[in-house]
Design a protein around this motif. Structure first.
Motif, short mmCIF file in Angstrom:
data_model
loop_
_atom_site.label_atom_id
_atom_site.label_comp_id
_atom_site.label_asym_id
_atom_site.label_seq_id
_atom_site.Cartn_x
_atom_site.Cartn_y
_atom_site.Cartn_z
N ASP A 229 0.98 -1.19 0.15
CA ASP A 229 0.06 -0.46 0.37
C ASP A 229 0.84 1.20 0.84
OD1 ASP A 229 -2.12 -1.11 2.28
OD2 ASP A 229 -2.41 -1.27 -0.08
N PRO B 241 -6.19 7.09 3.08
CA PRO B 241 -7.49 7.54 4.32
C PRO B 241 -6.25 6.58 5.64
CG PRO B 241 -8.18 7.05 2.13
CD PRO B 241 -6.66 6.36 2.38
N SER B 242 -6.26 5.89 6.14
CA SER B 242 -5.93 4.84 7.72
C SER B 242 -5.51 5.67 8.45
CB SER B 242 -6.39 4.22 7.19
OG SER B 242 -5.10 3.18 6.68
N VAL B 243 -4.26 6.77 7.71
CA VAL B 243 -2.64 6.76 8.25
C VAL B 243 -2.97 8.82 8.43
CG1 VAL B 243 -1.84 5.38 7.62
CG2 VAL B 243 -1.46 7.14 6.51
N LYS B 244 -4.12 9.16 8.09
CA LYS B 244 -4.73 10.84 7.76
C LYS B 244 -4.09 10.93 8.96
CE LYS B 244 -5.59 14.21 4.65
NZ LYS B 244 -7.38 14.77 3.19
N ARG C 51 -2.82 10.92 11.54
CA ARG C 51 -1.41 10.72 12.15
C ARG C 51 -0.54 10.21 12.21
NH1 ARG C 51 -2.50 5.18 13.71
NH2 ARG C 51 -3.00 4.57 11.47
N LYS D 64 -1.14 2.21 16.12
CA LYS D 64 -2.39 0.76 15.85
C LYS D 64 -1.88 -0.61 15.26
CE LYS D 64 -5.75 4.32 14.86
NZ LYS D 64 -7.89 4.43 13.90
N GLU E 73 -2.64 -2.45 13.42
CA GLU E 73 -2.96 -2.47 12.12
C GLU E 73 -2.07 -2.22 10.73
OE1 GLU E 73 -5.21 -2.23 14.31
OE2 GLU E 73 -6.93 -0.39 14.00
N ASP E 74 -1.55 -0.77 12.21
CA ASP E 74 -0.05 -0.60 11.07
C ASP E 74 1.46 -0.86 10.77
OD1 ASP E 74 -0.71 2.28 12.86
OD2 ASP E 74 -1.13 2.34 10.38
#
Length: 113
Positions: free
Chosen positions: A46, A61-64, A66, A86, A88-89
């Motif tokens: 990704d 989007p999932s890291v925006k 952070r 997290k 999931e990172d």
């Protein structure tokens, strides 16, 4: 051709922070698009964050909110500041440049509960 060397990965608890660095060798760093990708076992690679030569940025989007990508052209280095991590990172984080025709080994980031 530009060679890249990533560093800064490690093990961190959820909610913690890490800063990844990617040092580039070769000329013309300031003219390059730079990015960070990540890949977890069994998952596709990704695009996490990207920065243009002008400093424009884009994020998964999932890291925006952070993660923050930045560059220091005087040091030929791009950074990825990762906050509020997290589980999931967890992945291998790989630096990319528009002048590097191969993928490097990356640096492992592991986030524990």
């Amino acid at each position: 051709q530009v060679q890249l060397r990533e560093s800064g990965g490690g093990l961190v608890q959820a909610g913690g922070s890490l800063r990844l660095s990617c040092a580039a060798s070769g000329s013309g760093f300031s003219l390059l698009d730079m990015a960070w990708f990540r890949q977890a076992p069994g998952n596709p690679r990704d695009l996490v964050a990207r920065i243009s030569p002008d400093g424009d940025t884009a994020y998964l989007p999932s890291v925006k909110g952070r993660f923050t990508i930045s560059r220091d052209n005087a040091k030929n280095t791009v950074y990825l500041q990762m906050n509020s991590l997290k589980p999931e990172d967890t992945a291998v984080y790989i630096c990319w440049s528009s002048a590097t025709p191969y993928w490097g080994q990356g640096t492992q980031v592991t986030v524990s509960l």
